[in-house]
Design an enzyme around this catalytic site. Structure first.
Site, PDB file in Angstrom:
ATOM      1  N   LYS A 175     -13.995  -0.193   9.214  1.00 26.99           N
ATOM      2  CA  LYS A 175     -14.846  -1.311   9.615  1.00 26.99           C
ATOM      3  C   LYS A 175     -14.357  -2.587   8.950  1.00 26.99           C
ATOM      4  O   LYS A 175     -14.655  -2.858   7.791  1.00 26.99           O
ATOM      5  CB  LYS A 175     -16.312  -1.073   9.241  1.00 26.99           C
ATOM      6  CG  LYS A 175     -17.205  -2.127   9.891  1.00 26.99           C
ATOM      7  CD  LYS A 175     -18.486  -2.393   9.155  1.00 26.99           C
ATOM      8  CE  LYS A 175     -18.372  -3.291   7.984  1.00 26.99           C
ATOM      9  NZ  LYS A 175     -17.924  -4.677   8.250  1.00 26.99           N
ATOM     10  N   GLY A 227     -15.470  -4.740  -1.557  1.00 26.39           N
ATOM     11  CA  GLY A 227     -16.298  -5.916  -1.290  1.00 26.39           C
ATOM     12  C   GLY A 227     -16.995  -6.351  -2.557  1.00 26.39           C
ATOM     13  O   GLY A 227     -16.530  -6.067  -3.668  1.00 26.39           O
ATOM     14  N   SER A 228     -18.115  -7.026  -2.380  1.00 25.05           N
ATOM     15  CA  SER A 228     -18.808  -7.591  -3.532  1.00 25.05           C
ATOM     16  C   SER A 228     -19.509  -6.490  -4.333  1.00 25.05           C
ATOM     17  O   SER A 228     -19.847  -5.433  -3.800  1.00 25.05           O
ATOM     18  CB  SER A 228     -19.836  -8.609  -3.053  1.00 25.05           C
ATOM     19  OG  SER A 228     -20.765  -7.961  -2.208  1.00 25.05           O
ATOM     20  N   THR A 229     -19.760  -6.789  -5.586  1.00 27.34           N
ATOM     21  CA  THR A 229     -20.450  -5.832  -6.445  1.00 27.34           C
ATOM     22  C   THR A 229     -21.875  -5.592  -5.936  1.00 27.34           C
ATOM     23  O   THR A 229     -22.358  -4.457  -5.952  1.00 27.34           O
ATOM     24  CB  THR A 229     -20.419  -6.337  -7.904  1.00 27.34           C
ATOM     25  OG1 THR A 229     -19.047  -6.314  -8.332  1.00 27.34           O
ATOM     26  CG2 THR A 229     -21.234  -5.464  -8.831  1.00 27.34           C
ATOM     27  N   GLU A 249     -14.273  -0.635  -4.749  1.00 23.49           N
ATOM     28  CA  GLU A 249     -13.390  -1.675  -5.294  1.00 23.49           C
ATOM     29  C   GLU A 249     -14.160  -2.987  -5.180  1.00 23.49           C
ATOM     30  O   GLU A 249     -14.345  -3.511  -4.081  1.00 23.49           O
ATOM     31  CB  GLU A 249     -12.097  -1.750  -4.467  1.00 23.49           C
ATOM     32  CG  GLU A 249     -11.249  -0.500  -4.543  1.00 23.49           C
ATOM     33  CD  GLU A 249     -10.583  -0.293  -5.895  1.00 23.49           C
ATOM     34  OE1 GLU A 249     -10.583  -1.236  -6.709  1.00 23.49           O
ATOM     35  OE2 GLU A 249     -10.079   0.816  -6.131  1.00 23.49           O
ATOM     36  N   CYS A 283     -10.028 -10.578  -5.672  1.00 23.91           N
ATOM     37  CA  CYS A 283     -10.844  -9.836  -6.639  1.00 23.91           C
ATOM     38  C   CYS A 283     -10.174  -9.804  -7.998  1.00 23.91           C
ATOM     39  O   CYS A 283     -10.823  -9.814  -9.020  1.00 23.91           O
ATOM     40  CB  CYS A 283     -11.057  -8.420  -6.132  1.00 23.91           C
ATOM     41  SG  CYS A 283      -9.492  -7.606  -5.754  1.00 23.91           S
ATOM     42  N   GLU A 382     -18.274 -14.423 -10.544  1.00 21.98           N
ATOM     43  CA  GLU A 382     -17.095 -14.587  -9.692  1.00 21.98           C
ATOM     44  C   GLU A 382     -17.301 -15.814  -8.800  1.00 21.98           C
ATOM     45  O   GLU A 382     -18.260 -15.870  -8.035  1.00 21.98           O
ATOM     46  CB  GLU A 382     -16.969 -13.323  -8.850  1.00 21.98           C
ATOM     47  CG  GLU A 382     -15.664 -13.173  -8.163  1.00 21.98           C
ATOM     48  CD  GLU A 382     -15.583 -11.848  -7.401  1.00 21.98           C
ATOM     49  OE1 GLU A 382     -16.577 -11.451  -6.758  1.00 21.98           O
ATOM     50  OE2 GLU A 382     -14.511 -11.233  -7.441  1.00 21.98           O
TER      51      GLU A 382
HETATM   52  P1  NAD Z   1     -19.150  -8.278   0.982  1.00 22.43           P
HETATM   53  O1  NAD Z   1     -19.598  -7.254   0.011  1.00 22.43           O
HETATM   54  O2  NAD Z   1     -20.129  -9.236   1.490  1.00 22.43           O
HETATM   55  O3  NAD Z   1     -18.530  -7.555   2.286  1.00 22.43           O
HETATM   56  C1  NAD Z   1     -17.461  -6.646   2.200  1.00 22.43           C
HETATM   57  C2  NAD Z   1     -17.518  -5.704   3.385  1.00 22.43           C
HETATM   58  O4  NAD Z   1     -18.654  -4.863   3.280  1.00 22.43           O
HETATM   59  C3  NAD Z   1     -17.642  -6.376   4.748  1.00 22.43           C
HETATM   60  O5  NAD Z   1     -16.942  -5.602   5.699  1.00 22.43           O
HETATM   61  C4  NAD Z   1     -19.136  -6.335   5.006  1.00 22.43           C
HETATM   62  O6  NAD Z   1     -19.450  -6.386   6.375  1.00 22.43           O
HETATM   63  C5  NAD Z   1     -19.498  -4.990   4.411  1.00 22.43           C
HETATM   64  N1  NAD Z   1     -20.848  -4.850   3.892  1.00 22.43           N
HETATM   65  C6  NAD Z   1     -21.603  -5.771   3.243  1.00 22.43           C
HETATM   66  N2  NAD Z   1     -22.773  -5.222   2.868  1.00 22.43           N
HETATM   67  C7  NAD Z   1     -22.748  -3.930   3.246  1.00 22.43           C
HETATM   68  C8  NAD Z   1     -23.651  -2.841   3.130  1.00 22.43           C
HETATM   69  N3  NAD Z   1     -24.831  -2.985   2.526  1.00 22.43           N
HETATM   70  N4  NAD Z   1     -23.297  -1.641   3.638  1.00 22.43           N
HETATM   71  C9  NAD Z   1     -22.092  -1.486   4.233  1.00 22.43           C
HETATM   72  N5  NAD Z   1     -21.214  -2.471   4.392  1.00 22.43           N
HETATM   73  C10 NAD Z   1     -21.523  -3.682   3.904  1.00 22.43           C
HETATM   74  O7  NAD Z   1     -17.898  -8.981   0.297  1.00 22.43           O
HETATM   75  P2  NAD Z   1     -17.063 -10.223   0.832  1.00 22.43           P
HETATM   76  O8  NAD Z   1     -17.777 -11.466   0.514  1.00 22.43           O
HETATM   77  O9  NAD Z   1     -16.640  -9.971   2.227  1.00 22.43           O
HETATM   78  O10 NAD Z   1     -15.743 -10.073  -0.071  1.00 22.43           O
HETATM   79  C11 NAD Z   1     -15.581 -10.683  -1.291  1.00 22.43           C
HETATM   80  C12 NAD Z   1     -15.856  -9.690  -2.411  1.00 22.43           C
HETATM   81  O11 NAD Z   1     -14.979  -8.566  -2.305  1.00 22.43           O
HETATM   82  C13 NAD Z   1     -15.567 -10.284  -3.771  1.00 22.43           C
HETATM   83  O12 NAD Z   1     -16.587  -9.926  -4.662  1.00 22.43           O
HETATM   84  C14 NAD Z   1     -14.246  -9.633  -4.177  1.00 22.43           C
HETATM   85  O13 NAD Z   1     -14.027  -9.581  -5.551  1.00 22.43           O
HETATM   86  C15 NAD Z   1     -14.374  -8.283  -3.564  1.00 22.43           C
HETATM   87  N6  NAD Z   1     -13.057  -7.659  -3.401  1.00 22.43           N
HETATM   88  C16 NAD Z   1     -12.692  -6.638  -4.232  1.00 22.43           C
HETATM   89  C17 NAD Z   1     -11.436  -6.074  -4.139  1.00 22.43           C
HETATM   90  C18 NAD Z   1     -11.002  -4.950  -5.048  1.00 22.43           C
HETATM   91  O14 NAD Z   1     -10.013  -4.288  -4.736  1.00 22.43           O
HETATM   92  N7  NAD Z   1     -11.675  -4.702  -6.160  1.00 22.43           N
HETATM   93  C19 NAD Z   1     -10.542  -6.541  -3.179  1.00 22.43           C
HETATM   94  C20 NAD Z   1     -10.937  -7.590  -2.351  1.00 22.43           C
HETATM   95  C21 NAD Z   1     -12.208  -8.142  -2.471  1.00 22.43           C
END
Ligand code: NAD
Length: 478
Positions: A175, A227-229, A249, A283, A382
């Site tokens: 996804k 994604g985000s924490t 991650e 990240c 962040e």
């Molecule tokens: P986000 O958490 O808003 O979204 C990430 C993904 O998760 C998207 O595809 C989103 O649609 C999906 N998503 C969001 N909430 C969800 C839920 N409750 N259930 C299932 N899916 C859900 O993050 P973002 O703003 O898109 O990305 C930025 C964040 O990602 C930053 O915090 C960054 O540090 C982190 N990140 C981490 C790594 C790593 O490898 N550690 C790599 C890249 C980005």
């Protein structure tokens, strides 16, 4: 205008169940540049069913060397289409072209090649001497995996998951994030051309709610989330409730420690890309620069000069270092943090506003904040933009204390003319990956992932493969 009208499900391009679409707005032109279908629950049901059928029907149970051949073919396919993919990522999320080539696409074919090699050499079965006779220890695929990814490095995040999952024999429902799905459609085409079996990869872009539906889906055995924490906590809670395997991650606030013997002229040009890559939307960005108090002004001056030298502008220009942020809301967020920083008493050494002379694009000037204390929000949270803070420390122990005084632990670096001293400091940092005088922030054959709120589990290397394996012990009586 880029347009996609179908999802890749079960080895076919399938019409969406609904009329819902996602419009992709260029962060540079602020105009709609692409449209793709948006998956709903019915689309996810079909994707999971296709993955289930592939797994239950043994489509990937063909031996590791066949899977390795597919992975190598995917790597070759990405190499062949590298320029096109890099341009799509620049178009959809504004990644500067040079970074799109070297930081977004190159790591993808390297990763698929690495997993091809790993699959060939990995001991998926071993025999041990047990109490009752021999024990056959098997490492078997975890089942159907859901891969949920962020928008910032879309194809690489997908490659780490899909590469490991296919090496293990686990089909994937991928996804993509709504902001940056285009390269994942190309990945589907490449997998198709590589002969990957139907259902082994399924691609369904959608937003959060549908993402959560996928996480909860009873047909999914494992979730790998980037994604985000905040979202990671939700995903982990669902997986905990359902006892689903899960890899997370998440975010970071990593420290680059400049030791008091550092050669700034040599170190700063290598260090800064680790902090501002992808316009700071990474990240693993090392956004806290820790400087010895005895050389604080000198470090601030060197970092400031380096940041002032960064070309800001059109992300399709190969000379651009800092492009626009992914979305207007992201610019608001970064500007909000700049405001918070001023209120907290930080001083702007350079930047702090919008760049002059650019009348479109969601830009924030690359910014250095000085006189920052590690307790300030700008040092703890962040920001996800081209903003670094420079924090003074007293001695090596104090530097280690400050580096570790964070909710996160994803990346980091140490800069010194004494490598052994640098490694000794690196060993004390509670973080997943730490460089010593290294421009790189991860290694493709070594585990990558976070301590603390930066995540659970690892990607890349054998450890990344093992996230998609279950262990089975067959005890063979006499
Ligand atoms: P986000 O958490 O808003 O979204 C990430 C993904 O998760 C998207 O595809 C989103 O649609 C999906 N998503 C969001 N909430 C969800 C839920 N409750 N259930 C299932 N899916 C859900 O993050 P973002 O703003 O898109 O990305 C930025 C964040 O990602 C930053 O915090 C960054 O540090 C982190 N990140 C981490 C790594 C790593 O490898 N550690 C790599 C890249 C980005």
């Amino acid at each position: 205008m880029e347009r996609r009208e179908a999802f890749y499900i079960g080895g076919e391009w399938v019409a969406p169940a609904s009329e819902r679409t996602i419009e992709i707005v260029s962060p540079w032109t602020e105009t709609v540049v692409a449209e793709v279908p948006e998956a709903n629950e019915a689309d996810v049901d079909r994707a999971v069913a296709a993955a289930r059928a592939a797994f239950d029907g043994g489509a990937l149970d063909v031996g590791a060397s066949q899977r390795a051949d597919w992975l190598a073919a995917i790597a070759a396919g990405i190499r062949d289409r590298a320029d096109e993919i890099a341009s799509l990522i620049t178009l959809e999320m504004g990644s500067p072209a040079l970074f799109s080539n070297l930081g977004q696409v190159l790591p993808c074919h390297v990763t698929f090649d690495q997993f091809a090699d790993l699959a060939r050499g990995y001991a998926f079965e071993e025999e041990r001497a047990g109490m009752l006779g021999k024990v056959l220890v098997r490492k078997v695929p975890v089942g159907v995996s859901a891969a949920i990814i962020a928008w910032n490095v879309p194809l690489f995040l997908a490659s780490m998951k899909v590469g490991a999952a296919l090496a293990a024999g686990s089909p994937v429902v991928l996804k993509p994030a709504p902001e940056a799905p285009l390269s994942l459609f190309v990945l589907a085409e490449i997998c198709d051309a590589a002969g990957v079996p139907a259902g082994a990869l399924n691609v369904v872009p959608a937003g959060r709610e549908v993402g959560e539906y996928l996480v909860r889906h009873p047909g999914v055995d494992k979730v790998s989330f980037t994604g985000s924490t905040a979202a990671g906590r939700k995903v982990a809670a669902i997986c905990g409730e359902q006892l689903k395997r899960c890899t997370l991650e998440l975010g970071g606030k990593s420290a680059a420690i400049v030791l008091d013997d550092a050669d700034l002229e040599a170190a700063v040009p290598l260090m800064l890309p680790n902090s501002t890559m992808n316009t700071g939307q990474a990240c693993l960005a090392q956004t806290r620069i820790l400087a010895p108090r005895s050389r604080y002004d000198e470090v601030v001056a060197a970092v400031t000069a380096g940041v002032e030298g960064m070309a800001v502008g059109d992300p399709s220009d190969m000379a651009t270092v800092v492009g626009p942020l992914v979305a207007e809301r992201q610019r608001k967020r970064v500007e909000g943090y700049l405001e918070v920083g001023r209120e907290e008493g930080a001083v702007v050494a350079t930047g702090g506003g919008r760049p002059a002379g650019l009348d479109h694009g969601w830009f924030v000037e690359p910014t250095v904040l000085r006189d920052v204390d590690n307790s300030m929000r700008i040092a703890r949270e962040e920001i996800f933009g081209p903003v670094v803070v420079v924090i003074p420390y007293e001695d090596d122990d104090d530097a280690v204390r400050i580096a570790n005084d964070s909710d996160y632990g994803l990346s980091g670096s140490v800069w010194t003319t004494d490598t052994d001293r640098g490694v000794a400091v690196a060993e004390r940092i509670r973080t997943g990956t730490v460089g010593v005088n290294a421009i790189g922030t991860l290694d493709f054959g070594s585990p990558f992932g976070g301590f603390k709120a930066s995540g659970i589990g690892r990607e890349l290397g054998p450890e990344g493969l093992e996230e998609y394996l279950e262990y089975q012990s067959i005890i063979v009586g006499a």
